[in-house]
Design a protein around this motif. Structure first.
Motif, PDB file in Angstrom:
ATOM      1  N   LEU A   1      -3.479  22.509  -3.897  1.00  0.00           N
ATOM      2  CA  LEU A   1      -4.367  21.450  -4.391  1.00  0.00           C
ATOM      3  C   LEU A   1      -5.048  20.736  -3.227  1.00  0.00           C
ATOM      4  O   LEU A   1      -6.227  20.388  -3.291  1.00  0.00           O
ATOM      5  CB  LEU A   1      -3.586  20.448  -5.237  1.00  0.00           C
ATOM      6  CG  LEU A   1      -2.949  20.995  -6.514  1.00  0.00           C
ATOM      7  CD1 LEU A   1      -2.169  19.890  -7.226  1.00  0.00           C
ATOM      8  CD2 LEU A   1      -3.998  21.587  -7.452  1.00  0.00           C
ATOM      9  N   LEU A   2      -4.291  20.511  -2.167  1.00  0.00           N
ATOM     10  CA  LEU A   2      -4.848  19.862  -0.979  1.00  0.00           C
ATOM     11  C   LEU A   2      -5.843  20.785  -0.284  1.00  0.00           C
ATOM     12  O   LEU A   2      -6.934  20.367   0.119  1.00  0.00           O
ATOM     13  CB  LEU A   2      -3.726  19.485  -0.023  1.00  0.00           C
ATOM     14  CG  LEU A   2      -2.598  18.618  -0.594  1.00  0.00           C
ATOM     15  CD1 LEU A   2      -1.478  18.467   0.423  1.00  0.00           C
ATOM     16  CD2 LEU A   2      -3.129  17.258  -1.015  1.00  0.00           C
ATOM     17  N   GLU A   3      -5.472  22.046  -0.156  1.00  0.00           N
ATOM     18  CA  GLU A   3      -6.335  23.008   0.527  1.00  0.00           C
ATOM     19  C   GLU A   3      -7.659  23.187  -0.222  1.00  0.00           C
ATOM     20  O   GLU A   3      -8.727  23.274   0.399  1.00  0.00           O
ATOM     21  CB  GLU A   3      -5.598  24.338   0.651  1.00  0.00           C
ATOM     22  CG  GLU A   3      -4.423  24.265   1.609  1.00  0.00           C
ATOM     23  CD  GLU A   3      -3.449  25.414   1.464  1.00  0.00           C
ATOM     24  OE1 GLU A   3      -2.638  25.624   2.383  1.00  0.00           O
ATOM     25  OE2 GLU A   3      -3.488  26.106   0.428  1.00  0.00           O
TER      26      GLU A   3
ATOM     27  N   LEU B   1      -4.151  14.205  -5.564  1.00  0.00           N
ATOM     28  CA  LEU B   1      -5.559  14.028  -5.878  1.00  0.00           C
ATOM     29  C   LEU B   1      -5.816  12.627  -6.397  1.00  0.00           C
ATOM     30  O   LEU B   1      -4.879  11.892  -6.730  1.00  0.00           O
ATOM     31  CB  LEU B   1      -6.018  15.049  -6.923  1.00  0.00           C
ATOM     32  CG  LEU B   1      -5.372  14.943  -8.317  1.00  0.00           C
ATOM     33  CD1 LEU B   1      -6.389  15.318  -9.392  1.00  0.00           C
ATOM     34  CD2 LEU B   1      -4.168  15.877  -8.416  1.00  0.00           C
ATOM     35  N   ILE B   2      -7.068  12.265  -6.461  1.00  0.00           N
ATOM     36  CA  ILE B   2      -7.477  11.006  -7.082  1.00  0.00           C
ATOM     37  C   ILE B   2      -7.876  11.353  -8.505  1.00  0.00           C
ATOM     38  O   ILE B   2      -8.962  11.898  -8.745  1.00  0.00           O
ATOM     39  CB  ILE B   2      -8.643  10.352  -6.322  1.00  0.00           C
ATOM     40  CG1 ILE B   2      -8.295  10.168  -4.842  1.00  0.00           C
ATOM     41  CG2 ILE B   2      -8.997   9.007  -6.947  1.00  0.00           C
ATOM     42  CD1 ILE B   2      -9.459   9.667  -4.002  1.00  0.00           C
TER      43      ILE B   2
ATOM     44  N   GLY C   1     -10.370  15.295  -9.230  1.00  0.00           N
ATOM     45  CA  GLY C   1      -9.803  16.239 -10.178  1.00  0.00           C
ATOM     46  C   GLY C   1      -9.143  15.523 -11.334  1.00  0.00           C
ATOM     47  O   GLY C   1      -9.302  14.316 -11.503  1.00  0.00           O
ATOM     48  N   TYR C   2      -8.361  16.283 -12.111  1.00  0.00           N
ATOM     49  CA  TYR C   2      -7.657  15.720 -13.263  1.00  0.00           C
ATOM     50  C   TYR C   2      -6.222  16.222 -13.307  1.00  0.00           C
ATOM     51  O   TYR C   2      -5.929  17.365 -12.924  1.00  0.00           O
ATOM     52  CB  TYR C   2      -8.342  16.114 -14.570  1.00  0.00           C
ATOM     53  CG  TYR C   2      -9.647  15.392 -14.827  1.00  0.00           C
ATOM     54  CD1 TYR C   2      -9.673  14.040 -15.147  1.00  0.00           C
ATOM     55  CD2 TYR C   2     -10.860  16.079 -14.745  1.00  0.00           C
ATOM     56  CE1 TYR C   2     -10.873  13.380 -15.374  1.00  0.00           C
ATOM     57  CE2 TYR C   2     -12.067  15.433 -14.986  1.00  0.00           C
ATOM     58  CZ  TYR C   2     -12.067  14.082 -15.299  1.00  0.00           C
ATOM     59  OH  TYR C   2     -13.240  13.430 -15.524  1.00  0.00           O
ATOM     60  N   VAL C   3      -5.342  15.357 -13.802  1.00  0.00           N
ATOM     61  CA  VAL C   3      -3.948  15.716 -14.039  1.00  0.00           C
ATOM     62  C   VAL C   3      -3.733  15.793 -15.544  1.00  0.00           C
ATOM     63  O   VAL C   3      -4.033  14.832 -16.273  1.00  0.00           O
ATOM     64  CB  VAL C   3      -2.982  14.678 -13.423  1.00  0.00           C
ATOM     65  CG1 VAL C   3      -1.532  15.101 -13.670  1.00  0.00           C
ATOM     66  CG2 VAL C   3      -3.250  14.518 -11.934  1.00  0.00           C
TER      67      VAL C   3
ATOM     68  N   GLY D   1     -12.991  11.407  -1.144  1.00  0.00           N
ATOM     69  CA  GLY D   1     -12.020  12.495  -1.240  1.00  0.00           C
ATOM     70  C   GLY D   1     -11.482  12.908   0.113  1.00  0.00           C
ATOM     71  O   GLY D   1     -10.271  13.082   0.290  1.00  0.00           O
ATOM     72  N   ARG D   2     -12.391  13.056   1.078  1.00  0.00           N
ATOM     73  CA  ARG D   2     -11.961  13.475   2.420  1.00  0.00           C
ATOM     74  C   ARG D   2     -11.121  12.382   3.080  1.00  0.00           C
ATOM     75  O   ARG D   2     -10.132  12.669   3.776  1.00  0.00           O
ATOM     76  CB  ARG D   2     -13.187  13.799   3.272  1.00  0.00           C
ATOM     77  CG  ARG D   2     -12.852  14.312   4.672  1.00  0.00           C
ATOM     78  CD  ARG D   2     -11.974  15.563   4.649  1.00  0.00           C
ATOM     79  NE  ARG D   2     -11.678  16.037   5.969  1.00  0.00           N
ATOM     80  CZ  ARG D   2     -12.366  17.000   6.597  1.00  0.00           C
ATOM     81  NH1 ARG D   2     -13.390  17.584   5.974  1.00  0.00           N
ATOM     82  NH2 ARG D   2     -12.041  17.393   7.796  1.00  0.00           N
ATOM     83  N   THR D   3     -11.497  11.137   2.872  1.00  0.00           N
ATOM     84  CA  THR D   3     -10.723  10.027   3.445  1.00  0.00           C
ATOM     85  C   THR D   3      -9.316   9.999   2.871  1.00  0.00           C
ATOM     86  O   THR D   3      -8.324   9.789   3.597  1.00  0.00           O
ATOM     87  CB  THR D   3     -11.426   8.686   3.168  1.00  0.00           C
ATOM     88  OG1 THR D   3     -12.725   8.711   3.776  1.00  0.00           O
ATOM     89  CG2 THR D   3     -10.628   7.525   3.728  1.00  0.00           C
ATOM     90  N   PHE D   4      -9.206  10.224   1.572  1.00  0.00           N
ATOM     91  CA  PHE D   4      -7.893  10.289   0.919  1.00  0.00           C
ATOM     92  C   PHE D   4      -7.031  11.393   1.529  1.00  0.00           C
ATOM     93  O   PHE D   4      -5.855  11.183   1.868  1.00  0.00           O
ATOM     94  CB  PHE D   4      -8.088  10.536  -0.582  1.00  0.00           C
ATOM     95  CG  PHE D   4      -6.832  10.860  -1.338  1.00  0.00           C
ATOM     96  CD1 PHE D   4      -5.931   9.865  -1.671  1.00  0.00           C
ATOM     97  CD2 PHE D   4      -6.563  12.171  -1.729  1.00  0.00           C
ATOM     98  CE1 PHE D   4      -4.765  10.164  -2.380  1.00  0.00           C
ATOM     99  CE2 PHE D   4      -5.409  12.474  -2.432  1.00  0.00           C
ATOM    100  CZ  PHE D   4      -4.516  11.476  -2.761  1.00  0.00           C
TER     101      PHE D   4
END
Length: 315
Positions: A210-212, A232-233, A238-240, A275-278
């Protein structure tokens, strides 16, 4: 013993390595867990696990480190150990190389030509075994195609259930829309072809995929297995989904489609994007190394207290 600290990873190794370290007189023993406790994964359970883990937890100098808050919470409840005893050190990843091999480039071009009507590409990268629910992934693809026929799918990975997945795709009449790549050393390249990555695991530790994928600019949809929701955010990168064992396929189709059609926030995963900052703040290799050093050498309870505290409050 001249060893000051023994850092031991994984369930069985934690037990036997931890006991060996204590017998050798090592003053600080760090048990690094990488997934949910064996009590939640019955195929990995051993009768002695709970007794030995509980005994180790009572020994001064024994500490716990987890790569997700979810796993730490599960171990805390299983062993009746305060959550404060667990340090949280998230996995560190970095963007993968996007270049293909000649074989991968040929494989993709051939598939792209066969599916030239496709308006979107949905992908998955996982091991084809029971915990990853590969046949459920194929059923999701079939349902998605009924709603959105101009779609193709790319699945990367091998495993004992790969033939089962291919057979099911054949039975459902969708095999021509799915590229089964198999095991590949060019995962970064395949991710560049995906609009959305879908992970349908029943059990997870902290799923690096997920991170990659996000580092490669790909939004993700995942079950809430293990620490997946921490990667993820939700609603942004994305979605959970609501359930890991039996995810709602209609909900899954809707979530994936909503992401595949989004063209806004193109800078989401670029330098400075949210997203990248997270990712860089919590899942970079420097952050992981700093966290490991602080928990191992300094014995601090968490590597990133602000983020871990925030997650505990949300949880």
């Amino acid at each position: 013993s001249e060893t000051d600290t023994a850092s031991i990873w994984q369930d069985g190794a934690c037990l036997f390595g931890g006991l060996a370290a204590l017998m050798a007189g090592v003053p600080q023993v760090q048990l690094a867990i990488r997934g949910l406790p064996p009590s939640m994964r019955r195929h990995m359970f051993r009768p002695e696990y709970e007794v030995l883990y509980r005994a180790l937890a009572q020994v001064p100098g024994v500490t716990f480190v987890s790569n997700s808050l979810s796993a730490a919470r599960a171990y805390s409840e299983w062993l009746d150990v305060p959550l404060s005893r667990f340090g949280i050190v998230y996995n560190g990843v970095q963007p993968m190389a996007p270049e293909p091999s000649l074989h991968c480039a040929h494989l993709w071009q051939e598939f792209a030509d066969r599916t030239s009507d496709a308006e979107r590409t949905i992908g998955g990268v996982f091991r084809f075994d029971t915990d990853k629910q590969p046949t459920l992934w194929i059923r999701f693809a079939a349902r998605y195609l009924k709603r959105h026929p101009n779609t193709r799918f790319v699945l990367v990975g091998g495993g004992r259930l790969l033939p089962n997945a291919e057979e099911l795709a054949e039975e459902l009449g969708i095999k021509d829309r799915i590229l089964f790549v198999g095991r590949s050393t060019r995962v970064g390249f395949w991710m560049t072809k995906m609009d959305v990555l879908v992970l349908l695991s029943r059990y997870e530790g902290l799923p690096n995929v997920l991170l990659e994928a996000q580092y490669m600019g790909v939004r993700v949809v995942t079950t809430p297995a293990g620490g997946a929701a921490e990667c993820l955010i939700d609603g942004t990168t994305g979605y959970v989904l609501e359930c890991a064992e039996k995810p709602d396929l209609e909900q899954l189709v809707a979530k994936v489609h909503s992401l595949s059609g989004r063209t806004e926030d193109r800078g989401l995963f670029e330098e400075g994007g949210i997203g990248r900052t997270f990712l860089d703040t919590h899942f970079s290799i420097p952050t992981m190394l700093a966290g490991f050093v602080s928990t191992t050498v300094a014995g601090l309870p968490t590597a990133d207290g602000s983020f871990a505290d925030q997650l505990r409050q949300v949880a």
